[in-house]
Write a protein that holds these residues in place. Structure first.
Motif, PDB file in Angstrom:
ATOM      1  N   THR A 144      -1.622  -0.067   6.864  1.00 12.99           N
ATOM      2  CA  THR A 144      -2.559   0.152   5.765  1.00 12.99           C
ATOM      3  C   THR A 144      -3.585  -0.983   5.724  1.00 12.99           C
ATOM      4  N   LYS A 145      -4.623  -0.787   4.903  1.00 10.62           N
ATOM      5  CA  LYS A 145      -5.640  -1.824   4.645  1.00 10.62           C
ATOM      6  C   LYS A 145      -6.370  -2.268   5.915  1.00 10.62           C
ATOM      7  N   LEU A 146      -6.586  -1.305   6.822  1.00 14.23           N
ATOM      8  CA  LEU A 146      -7.314  -1.635   8.045  1.00 14.23           C
ATOM      9  C   LEU A 146      -8.719  -2.118   7.741  1.00 14.23           C
ATOM     10  N   ASP A 147      -9.312  -1.647   6.649  1.00 17.79           N
ATOM     11  CA  ASP A 147     -10.683  -2.009   6.295  1.00 17.79           C
ATOM     12  C   ASP A 147     -10.779  -3.403   5.689  1.00 17.79           C
ATOM     13  N   LEU A 148      -9.634  -4.026   5.427  1.00 20.53           N
ATOM     14  CA  LEU A 148      -9.633  -5.345   4.802  1.00 20.53           C
ATOM     15  C   LEU A 148      -9.351  -6.471   5.794  1.00 20.53           C
ATOM     16  N   GLY A 180       0.798  -1.223   0.000  1.00 19.06           N
ATOM     17  CA  GLY A 180       0.000   0.000   0.000  1.00 19.06           C
ATOM     18  C   GLY A 180       0.824   1.262   0.000  1.00 19.06           C
ATOM     19  N   LYS A 181       2.119   1.156  -0.354  1.00 21.81           N
ATOM     20  CA  LYS A 181       2.982   2.344  -0.373  1.00 21.81           C
ATOM     21  C   LYS A 181       2.436   3.418  -1.311  1.00 21.81           C
ATOM     22  N   SER A 182       2.077   2.998  -2.513  1.00 19.40           N
ATOM     23  CA  SER A 182       1.616   3.967  -3.507  1.00 19.40           C
ATOM     24  C   SER A 182       0.354   4.685  -3.032  1.00 19.40           C
ATOM     25  N   SER A 183      -0.539   3.931  -2.421  1.00 19.66           N
ATOM     26  CA  SER A 183      -1.779   4.545  -1.930  1.00 19.66           C
ATOM     27  C   SER A 183      -1.505   5.555  -0.831  1.00 19.66           C
ATOM     28  N   VAL A 184      -0.564   5.233   0.059  1.00 21.54           N
ATOM     29  CA  VAL A 184      -0.217   6.175   1.129  1.00 21.54           C
ATOM     30  C   VAL A 184       0.330   7.472   0.535  1.00 21.54           C
ATOM     31  N   LEU A 185       1.258   7.357  -0.433  1.00 19.18           N
ATOM     32  CA  LEU A 185       1.829   8.548  -1.057  1.00 19.18           C
ATOM     33  C   LEU A 185       0.757   9.366  -1.763  1.00 19.18           C
ATOM     34  N   GLU A 186      -0.101   8.690  -2.502  1.00 17.83           N
ATOM     35  CA  GLU A 186      -1.143   9.425  -3.226  1.00 17.83           C
ATOM     36  C   GLU A 186      -2.125  10.083  -2.269  1.00 17.83           C
ATOM     37  N   SER A 187      -2.371   9.433  -1.138  1.00 22.21           N
ATOM     38  CA  SER A 187      -3.256  10.035  -0.137  1.00 22.21           C
ATOM     39  C   SER A 187      -2.639  11.293   0.449  1.00 22.21           C
ATOM     40  N   ILE A 188      -1.320  11.255   0.710  1.00 17.78           N
ATOM     41  CA  ILE A 188      -0.641  12.439   1.253  1.00 17.78           C
ATOM     42  C   ILE A 188      -0.655  13.578   0.246  1.00 17.78           C
ATOM     43  N   MET A 203      -9.616  11.962  -4.995  1.00 18.92           N
ATOM     44  CA  MET A 203      -8.921  11.809  -3.717  1.00 18.92           C
ATOM     45  C   MET A 203      -9.665  12.506  -2.584  1.00 18.92           C
ATOM     46  N   ILE A 204     -10.375  13.601  -2.882  1.00 17.43           N
ATOM     47  CA  ILE A 204     -11.125  14.308  -1.824  1.00 17.43           C
ATOM     48  C   ILE A 204     -12.188  13.385  -1.258  1.00 17.43           C
ATOM     49  N   ALA A 205     -12.855  12.669  -2.153  1.00 16.61           N
ATOM     50  CA  ALA A 205     -13.894  11.742  -1.700  1.00 16.61           C
ATOM     51  C   ALA A 205     -13.279  10.577  -0.932  1.00 16.61           C
ATOM     52  N   ALA A 206     -12.106  10.117  -1.390  1.00 17.97           N
ATOM     53  CA  ALA A 206     -11.435   9.014  -0.701  1.00 17.97           C
ATOM     54  C   ALA A 206     -11.022   9.423   0.697  1.00 17.97           C
ATOM     55  N   ARG A 207     -10.543  10.642   0.838  1.00 19.29           N
ATOM     56  CA  ARG A 207     -10.156  11.121   2.178  1.00 19.29           C
ATOM     57  C   ARG A 207     -11.376  11.218   3.094  1.00 19.29           C
ATOM     58  N   HIS A 219       7.572   6.943  18.048  1.00 24.86           N
ATOM     59  CA  HIS A 219       6.485   7.772  17.506  1.00 24.86           C
ATOM     60  C   HIS A 219       5.241   6.915  17.360  1.00 24.86           C
ATOM     61  N   PRO A 220       4.066   7.528  17.404  1.00 29.64           N
ATOM     62  CA  PRO A 220       2.818   6.740  17.345  1.00 29.64           C
ATOM     63  C   PRO A 220       2.601   6.114  15.973  1.00 29.64           C
ATOM     64  N   TRP A 221       1.969   4.920  16.007  1.00 32.55           N
ATOM     65  CA  TRP A 221       1.556   4.286  14.764  1.00 32.55           C
ATOM     66  C   TRP A 221       0.368   5.054  14.181  1.00 32.55           C
ATOM     67  N   VAL A 222       0.277   5.040  12.861  1.00 40.93           N
ATOM     68  CA  VAL A 222      -0.831   5.708  12.177  1.00 40.93           C
ATOM     69  C   VAL A 222      -1.508   4.692  11.262  1.00 40.93           C
ATOM     70  N   GLY A 223      -2.817   4.617  11.368  1.00 48.36           N
ATOM     71  CA  GLY A 223      -3.581   3.724  10.505  1.00 48.36           C
ATOM     72  C   GLY A 223      -4.079   4.449   9.268  1.00 48.36           C
ATOM     73  N   ILE A 224      -4.117   3.739   8.158  1.00 47.88           N
ATOM     74  CA  ILE A 224      -4.541   4.310   6.875  1.00 47.88           C
ATOM     75  C   ILE A 224      -5.569   3.375   6.237  1.00 47.88           C
ATOM     76  N   VAL A 225      -6.547   3.982   5.610  1.00 45.05           N
ATOM     77  CA  VAL A 225      -7.498   3.218   4.804  1.00 45.05           C
ATOM     78  C   VAL A 225      -7.256   3.595   3.346  1.00 45.05           C
ATOM     79  N   ASN A 226      -6.767   2.642   2.581  1.00 47.19           N
ATOM     80  CA  ASN A 226      -6.466   2.901   1.177  1.00 47.19           C
ATOM     81  C   ASN A 226      -7.729   2.901   0.331  1.00 47.19           C
ATOM     82  N   ARG A 227      -7.621   3.513  -0.819  1.00 48.05           N
ATOM     83  CA  ARG A 227      -8.699   3.376  -1.789  1.00 48.05           C
ATOM     84  C   ARG A 227      -8.776   1.930  -2.263  1.00 48.05           C
ATOM     85  N   SER A 228      -9.951   1.463  -2.464  1.00 45.74           N
ATOM     86  CA  SER A 228     -10.107   0.098  -2.975  1.00 45.74           C
ATOM     87  C   SER A 228      -9.790   0.069  -4.460  1.00 45.74           C
TER      88      SER A 228
END
Length: 614
Positions: free
Chosen positions: A215-219, A50-58, A258-262, A239-248
């Motif tokens: 990443t992929k907490l929703d899966l 999910g690296k690419s999804s994290v970068l695109e989300s940022i 991306m606005i809707a995905a966020r 440092h604290p862990w951060v959870g991310i939900v990637n786009r499906s």
């Protein structure tokens, strides 16, 4: 007061400038580069983590190539720059500096094309980075480095070493003390098997530089959650862990913006019974702000060290620019002055060699102290003054009338014949000093740093100096041979006056003429001639060095380039410019040094302004 945006924006501007100049992986200076001293964030994870999804989300943009297997095959240095609200997002590549991309699907295509340009349409990898800058009102100032995904096995089309090659490449980035590690791990994978965490633990055992991202907490399977990881119980970091939900994949296929995905990501955490209490510290937007805030902290802590490094680099670069020389003037008068100054610098080095300031001049003394005496001792006087040769010369000199007392003509012939042997050592001394002087010219030109810029002028000075040395050699040869000829032209009278006295001392001045042709008589003649020749040898051993030094060494010190200076004054401006025709590689080195120096000075000024406002 310096804001977070100003500090991180400053680092981003400096990093972009470093990138343009290629000042991110070593260079002419022995010090670490400015790029290496500045903090950056490396994104590390296994393939399909999910690296690419994290970068695109940022970033808030869909711009990275996607697919199965290894997609990121070259490091992507991504510099995010926040711009004013209302301005359009755009992207720029370092390898295409004059093109501005506003269509981010074209950014994706260019990343793929540029990757293929180096690696081919294969599954090979390359350590050569792609540099991409994205300007948007919706980003925070960050520099992120997307690295190829870690893998455990090589697939078809990849070399057997691909697993180790990728790990070595990733390690080369994350092992640097200024690198912040963004370790990406899928939530549906056991944290104990995470490639990213394993590597981060090796290079950052205390966890001070590592940020964990799930990443992929929703899966995840129903009835399970990742709270043990997110709350630091499974694996604790500084440092604290951060959870991310990637786009499906469906979202990606239908081009969900991306606005809707966020928004969906925010809703997932806000409504989740497992993660609701952590919602304010989850999601890609929070991750971006967390990284930006940490970067601000790191930059503030390291500004003194960065400033010190910049100042050291400035000093080294200024010395290097001085060493390489300033740009050549266009004016003919200034060019003539430059040439004369360069000639004088060479002349000073040459004279230092002769006077003992530099090595080499002592070899001339070696010619006089060792080579010349050794050559004189090797002359074949034993053969010339052998009993057989003396008898032959005396008989020939007497002709039909035998000599009465001393065979004067025979003495003269024997002495003149012996003195002719001195011509060889005399000429050899001249030639030996000549070759030493030529070598000193060559070394002096090489040691004159200012001349290294101008190969044409070097060759011209070398030719002019060699021509002058040839003239000095001819004068020296004439003078030393004249010394030999002078000894032959006039024999010392006292030598002959002693001969009758020696006969009288012998007690038989009226000995029969037959006795004068005995073996003892010829031996006595040979001994007398040998004595005279040795006397002359001692004289020439002292006078030949004087002549050589006077005609060659002294003149080389006084007037080596005088003739060249005369010719130089007659040259036109174009001819002067030709002499100052620089080596293109050296010009390029000076140009790069000057640009790098300008970068470092600009960085110093910006850091100083930020430091004062802190």
């Amino acid at each position: 007061m310096a804001t977070m945006e100003s500090l991180i924006g400053l680092v981003n501007r400096i990093q972009r400038a470093c990138t343009v100049l290629g000042d991110y992986g070593g260079g002419d200076t022995a010090l670490p580069t400015l790029w290496e001293a500045l903090p950056s964030v490396a994104v590390v994870g296994g393939q399909s983590s999910g690296k690419s999804s994290v970068l695109e989300s940022i970033v808030g943009r869909d711009f990275l190539p996607r697919g199965s297997g290894i997609v990121t095959r070259r490091p992507l240095v991504l510099q995010l720059q926040k711009i004013e609200q209302g301005l359009q997002d755009y992207a720029e590549f370092l390898h295409m500096p004059k093109r501005r991309f506003t269509d981010f699907s074209m950014v994706r295509k260019e990343i793929q094309d540029e990757t293929d340009r180096i690696t081919g349409k294969s599954k090979q990898i390359s350590p050569v980075p792609i540099h991409l800058s994205i300007y948007s009102p919706n980003v925070v100032n960050l520099t992120l480095i997307d690295l190829p995904g870690l893998t455990k096995v090589a697939v078809e089309g990849q070399p057997d070493t691909i697993v180790q090659d990728i790990e070595n490449m990733v390690r080369s980035y994350v092992a640097k003390p200024n690198c912040i590690i963004l370790a990406i791990t899928p939530a549906n994978q056991d944290i104990a098997t995470s490639d990213a965490i394993k590597l981060a633990r090796e290079v950052d055992p205390t966890g001070e530089r590592t940020f964990g991202v799930l990443t992929k907490l929703d899966l995840m399977d129903k009835g399970t959650n990742a709270l043990d990881v997110l709350e630091g119980r499974s694996y604790r970091l500084q440092h604290p862990w951060v959870g991310i939900v990637n786009r499906s994949q469906a979202d990606i296929n239908t081009n969900v913006v991306m606005i809707a995905a966020r928004q969906r990501e925010r809703e997932f955490f806000a409504t989740s019974p497992d993660y609701g209490h952590l919602a304010s510290k989850m999601g890609s937007e929070y991750l971006a702000k967390l990284l930006s805030k940490h970067l601000e902290y790191v930059i503030k802590a390291r500004i003194p060290g960065i400033a010190s490094l910049i100042n050291r680099n400035i000093n080294e670069l200024e010395a290097k620019v001085d060493h390489l020389g300033r740009p050549v003037a266009i004016d003919a008068g200034a060019q003539l002055y430059t040439i004369l100054e360069l000639c004088r610098a060479f002349d000073r080095n040459f004279k230092e060699h002769l006077d003992g300031g530099r090595a080499g001049g002592d070899r001339i003394y070696g010619v006089f102290d060792y080579q010349l005496p050794a050559a004189l001792k090797k002359l074949p006087f034993d053969r010339h003054l052998s009993l057989q040769n003396v008898r032959k010369v005396v008989s020939e000199a007497d002709g039909y009338q035998p000599h009465l007392i001393a065979p004067e003509q025979a003495y003269r012939r024997l002495i003149e014949g012996g003195l002719n042997y001195f011509r060889g050592p005399a000429e050899a001394s001249v030639d030996a000093v000549h070759f030493i002087l030529k070598e000193l010219v060559r070394r002096s030109i090489g040691e004159t740093q200012e001349l290294k810029r101008f190969p044409t002028l070097q060759a011209t000075i070398a030719a002019a100096a060699t021509e002058a040395l040839e003239r000095f050699r001819e004068d020296s040869k004439k003078t030393t041979l004249r010394l030999v000829e002078m000894e032959s032209s006039y024999l010392t009278v006292d030598f002959f006056r002693k001969l009758p006295q020696e006969v009288e001392k012998g007690g038989s001045p009226a000995a029969p003429s037959a006795d004068r042709y005995t073996e003892g008589h010829f031996r006595r003649i040979g001994t007398n001639v040998s004595s005279y020749v040795r006397m002359v040898s001692e004289t020439l051993k002292n006078t030949i060095p004087k002549a050589v030094v006077h005609c060659q060494v002294r003149e080389a010190k006084r007037s080596l380039l005088d003739h060249f200076y005369t010719q130089l004054g007659k040259r036109e401006g174009k001819q002067l410019a030709e002499l100052l025709d620089e080596d293109p590689q050296l010009m390029e080195r000076r140009h790069q040094c000057a640009k790098r120096l300008e970068l470092y000075k600009s960085a110093r000024d910006e850091i100083d302004s930020v430091s004062w406002s802190r």
